[in-house]
Scaffold this motif. Structure first.
Motif: not given
Length: 282
Positions: A139, A183, A198, A219
């Motif tokens: 991420s 997100s 996400g 999300v």
């Protein structure tokens, strides 16, 4: 020696004495000023040393990115969240470095500043509010100047959350706390075929505690309030000054119940000791 010469000698002696007295006063005053300056410098130095020692055990990097050129509207909640959280963390004894609308250079420099200040006894917290994208099972926090057209752009221009956690570990931080409110459905999602919604799961290894605003791959939409749902609930629980793990879990449960399961934040923990907000418990 006549009378005139005698009077001249007396006047000369008087003038010389007066000059000597004046010079002595000037020297004395200058010495006194120097002593006061030295004392003041010592006091400032002592305050700085004492402050740095007192603050070194609790460090926080708070990043709120709201104005992305590719987005249709600014993320005003991210800026508000960063400011409110910074204020609350300072009240809880954290030395906070807050950055708003950070470019990639701003974010890299902020992480570098954090790295230089982490000690073996440090409790370190990272908050990011803005757009996040997963790429290669990691991420990434996106800076406001990111130009994203393909997945490799994410890895090149974003800042990896896992990478920041690895840095904290390498520096020997006692505990690592991470709150990620990213997100969101971002403006880059249709630009490359391999896009995944996400964020990817963030590994909580080696005494870490992580809170993300949604489940991996999910999300959530921003509400209409001044703050995001995640930060609103987090601040409410943070003010109760419980353990960090209880604050994170209470936040997760409150959001899950309020949204009737539509938004389920993720909490991952590998904490080996209690970490408390506020003064109690360290």
């Amino acid at each position: 020696m006549n009378v005139k010469q005698l009077d001249l000698s007396r006047r000369t002696i008087a003038v010389a004495a007066a000059l000597i007295g004046t010079v002595s006063l000037v020297i004395g005053a200058h010495a006194a000023l120097n002593m006061r300056a030295i004392d003041a410098a010592k006091a400032v130095s002592t305050d700085q040393i004492t402050g740095s020692i007192g603050q070194s055990s609790r460090l926080a990097l708070v990043i709120g990115n709201g104005h992305y050129p590719d987005a249709s509207a600014p993320l005003t909640q991210s800026i508000n969240d960063a400011r409110a959280l910074s204020s609350s963390l300072r009240k809880n004894g954290f030395d906070v470095d807050m950055v708003e609308d950070a470019t990639r250079d701003d974010m890299v420099r902020a992480v570098s500043r954090l790295k230089s200040r982490i000690k073996p006894d440090s409790v370190v917290m990272l908050f990011f509010g803005g757009y996040g994208v997963q790429a290669g099972r990691e991420s990434y926090m996106l800076p406001v100047d990111a130009v994203i057209w393909k997945e490799s752009d994410v890895r090149r221009q974003g800042v990896s959350i896992d990478g920041v956690l690895d840095m904290m570990k390498e520096q020997g931080a006692k505990a690592k706390l991470v709150v990620v409110d990213a997100s969101r459905r971002n403006p880059y999602e249709r630009r490359f075929r391999s896009y995944s919604h996400g964020l990817a799961p963030i590994s909580a290894s080696d005494n870490a505690l992580i809170l993300s605003s949604a489940s991996p791959g999910k999300v959530v939409d921003d509400g209409k309030g001044d703050h995001s749902v995640l930060v609103s609930e987090f601040l409410s629980n943070l003010n109760a000054k419980g353990s960090a793990e209880s604050v994170f879990n209470k936040t997760r449960l409150a959001i899950s119940r309020a949204s009737e399961g539509d938004q389920v934040p993720t909490v991952s923990s590998s904490l080996l000791e209690d970490v408390h907000f506020g003064e109690a418990g360290g």
